[in-house]
Enzyme design. Structure first.
Site, short mmCIF file in Angstrom:
data_model
loop_
_atom_site.label_atom_id
_atom_site.label_comp_id
_atom_site.label_asym_id
_atom_site.label_seq_id
_atom_site.Cartn_x
_atom_site.Cartn_y
_atom_site.Cartn_z
N ARG A 218 0.85 -1.18 0.00
CA ARG A 218 0.00 0.00 0.00
C ARG A 218 0.89 1.24 0.00
O ARG A 218 2.07 1.18 0.39
CB ARG A 218 -0.90 0.01 1.24
CG ARG A 218 -1.80 -1.23 1.37
CD ARG A 218 -2.54 -1.21 2.69
NE ARG A 218 -3.46 -2.34 2.85
CZ ARG A 218 -3.13 -3.49 3.44
NH1 ARG A 218 -1.91 -3.65 3.95
NH2 ARG A 218 -4.02 -4.45 3.55
N LYS B 69 -1.69 -0.50 9.52
CA LYS B 69 -3.06 -0.62 9.01
C LYS B 69 -3.74 -1.88 9.51
O LYS B 69 -4.92 -1.86 9.86
CB LYS B 69 -3.06 -0.61 7.47
CG LYS B 69 -4.46 -0.71 6.86
CD LYS B 69 -4.40 -0.62 5.36
CE LYS B 69 -5.79 -0.81 4.74
NZ LYS B 69 -6.72 0.28 5.07
N HIS C 131 -3.05 1.71 -6.19
CA HIS C 131 -3.60 0.42 -5.77
C HIS C 131 -3.67 -0.56 -6.94
O HIS C 131 -3.77 -1.77 -6.72
CB HIS C 131 -4.98 0.63 -5.15
CG HIS C 131 -5.14 -0.05 -3.83
ND1 HIS C 131 -4.39 0.29 -2.72
CD2 HIS C 131 -5.94 -1.08 -3.43
CE1 HIS C 131 -4.75 -0.49 -1.71
NE2 HIS C 131 -5.67 -1.32 -2.11
N ARG D 243 -1.02 -3.08 -6.70
CA ARG D 243 -1.35 -4.11 -5.71
C ARG D 243 -2.27 -5.16 -6.34
O ARG D 243 -2.08 -6.37 -6.15
CB ARG D 243 -2.02 -3.44 -4.51
CG ARG D 243 -2.32 -4.32 -3.33
CD ARG D 243 -2.74 -3.44 -2.15
NE ARG D 243 -3.34 -4.19 -1.08
CZ ARG D 243 -2.66 -4.83 -0.13
NH1 ARG D 243 -1.34 -4.82 -0.16
NH2 ARG D 243 -3.27 -5.48 0.83
N HIS E 33 -3.74 -9.19 3.83
CA HIS E 33 -5.19 -9.18 4.02
C HIS E 33 -5.56 -9.87 5.33
O HIS E 33 -5.02 -10.94 5.64
CB HIS E 33 -5.88 -9.89 2.86
CG HIS E 33 -5.86 -9.13 1.58
ND1 HIS E 33 -5.89 -9.73 0.35
CD2 HIS E 33 -5.81 -7.78 1.34
CE1 HIS E 33 -5.86 -8.81 -0.60
NE2 HIS E 33 -5.81 -7.63 -0.03
N TYR F 86 -9.44 -11.52 -6.38
CA TYR F 86 -8.51 -11.51 -7.51
C TYR F 86 -8.64 -12.73 -8.39
O TYR F 86 -8.15 -12.74 -9.52
CB TYR F 86 -7.08 -11.38 -6.97
CG TYR F 86 -6.88 -10.11 -6.18
CD1 TYR F 86 -6.78 -8.87 -6.82
CD2 TYR F 86 -6.82 -10.12 -4.78
CE1 TYR F 86 -6.62 -7.71 -6.11
CE2 TYR F 86 -6.67 -8.96 -4.06
CZ TYR F 86 -6.56 -7.75 -4.73
OH TYR F 86 -6.42 -6.60 -4.01
#
Length: 286
Positions: A152, A177, A249, A252, A275, A284
């Protein structure tokens, strides 16, 4: 409603103390300020104690027009957190937002936008011509880390030199995060970029008189490369390369999609991206 402003300021200070990033704190403050401005325009004037479910519903409806479901849900989540604070402060007896649900956001409602191979190659070529010898190596390295690790923006900005383990070939990512640190293995391509970049970084810091700088990625003046600078730099490279990039992003998303396409196990991709749940990574596959 001056008391509202004082309460928001106090809540934001408490929110900041919990360790959230400056950007997250800024977003939260902005959402509460917009709510307060809307309340101040209501006639007759509304006391904080008089804010009820009907008034909250009217405000959310005013903020929902032409906005994505995720944006509306984020606004509701911020309001719910502030409502809990008002209850804790003894201003509200109950938080009506506790029983309000935002719009349903499914994992597949907004599929990730992937950068295809031809566009990635165009970005590499353009980055290699940017800002002289040091600038070119810096931006090639930034691209290599973005694509190969799926970091990120904030995680990349906060990278320090000691986060790179040469022997293990990994980057240690802070858990600001997610609440959990993680180590991301780097492919050969990214390792080679870093090995070429690091001596140039040292020379740049020495020339700038900032040899003690801890940041891994530094500007030509020896300062930490900020998140905004990373975004502007990549956007400039993309524009000159003729590549439609909407946000960082996308790198990513591309990292995750390419790993899965190469046969990397879903759980391993989840650990690389950091995640919290595998359901986010499952997006994805689609």
């Amino acid at each position: 409603m001056r008391r509202w402003d004082r309460l928001v300021d106090a809540y934001i200070e408490e929110y900041r103390a919990r360790g959230f990033s400056a950007q997250t704190v800024s977003y939260t403050n902005g959402r509460l300020e917009r709510w307060g401005q809307w309340l101040k325009r209501q006639r007759p004037r509304v006391n904080i104690e008089q804010i009820d479910a009907d008034l909250i519903t009217r405000y959310i409806a005013s903020r929902a027009t032409f906005r994505a479901k995720a944006t509306v849900y984020g606004t509701l989540s911020t309001m719910r957190g502030f409502g809990d604070y008002l209850v804790q402060s003894g201003i509200w007896k109950i938080n009506p937002l506790r029983w309000m649900k935002g719009p349903k956001v499914t994992p597949y409602s907004r599929l990730p936008k992937r950068i295809d191979q031809a566009h990635m190659e165009a970005l590499w070529r353009e980055a290699s011509t940017r800002g002289g010898d040091y600038g070119a190596q810096l931006w090639v390295t930034v691209l290599a880390i973005l694509y190969s690790s799926g970091l990120r923006r904030g995680e990349m900005e906060r990278l320090n030199l000691d986060a790179f383990d040469r022997e293990a070939g990994t980057l240690r990512i802070d858990g600001r995060k997610t609440g959990r640190e993680r180590c991301v293995p780097l492919p050969e391509m990214a390792l080679r970029c870093l090995e070429v970049y690091l001596p140039k970084r040292h020379n740049q810091l020495e020339a700038a008189g900032r040899i003690g700088e801890s940041a891994l990625l530094v500007t030509q003046h020896g300062l930490r490369l900020t998140g905004n600078s990373i975004s502007r730099g990549i956007q400039g490279i993309a524009e000159r390369a003729g590549v439609p990039i909407h946000s960082l992003h996308q790198f990513r998303h591309t990292c995750a999609s390419d790993l899965l396409e190469a046969g990397v196990h879903l759980a391993h991709v989840q650990r690389i991206l950091g995640h919290a749940g595998v359901s986010t990574t499952v997006r994805y596959i689609h």
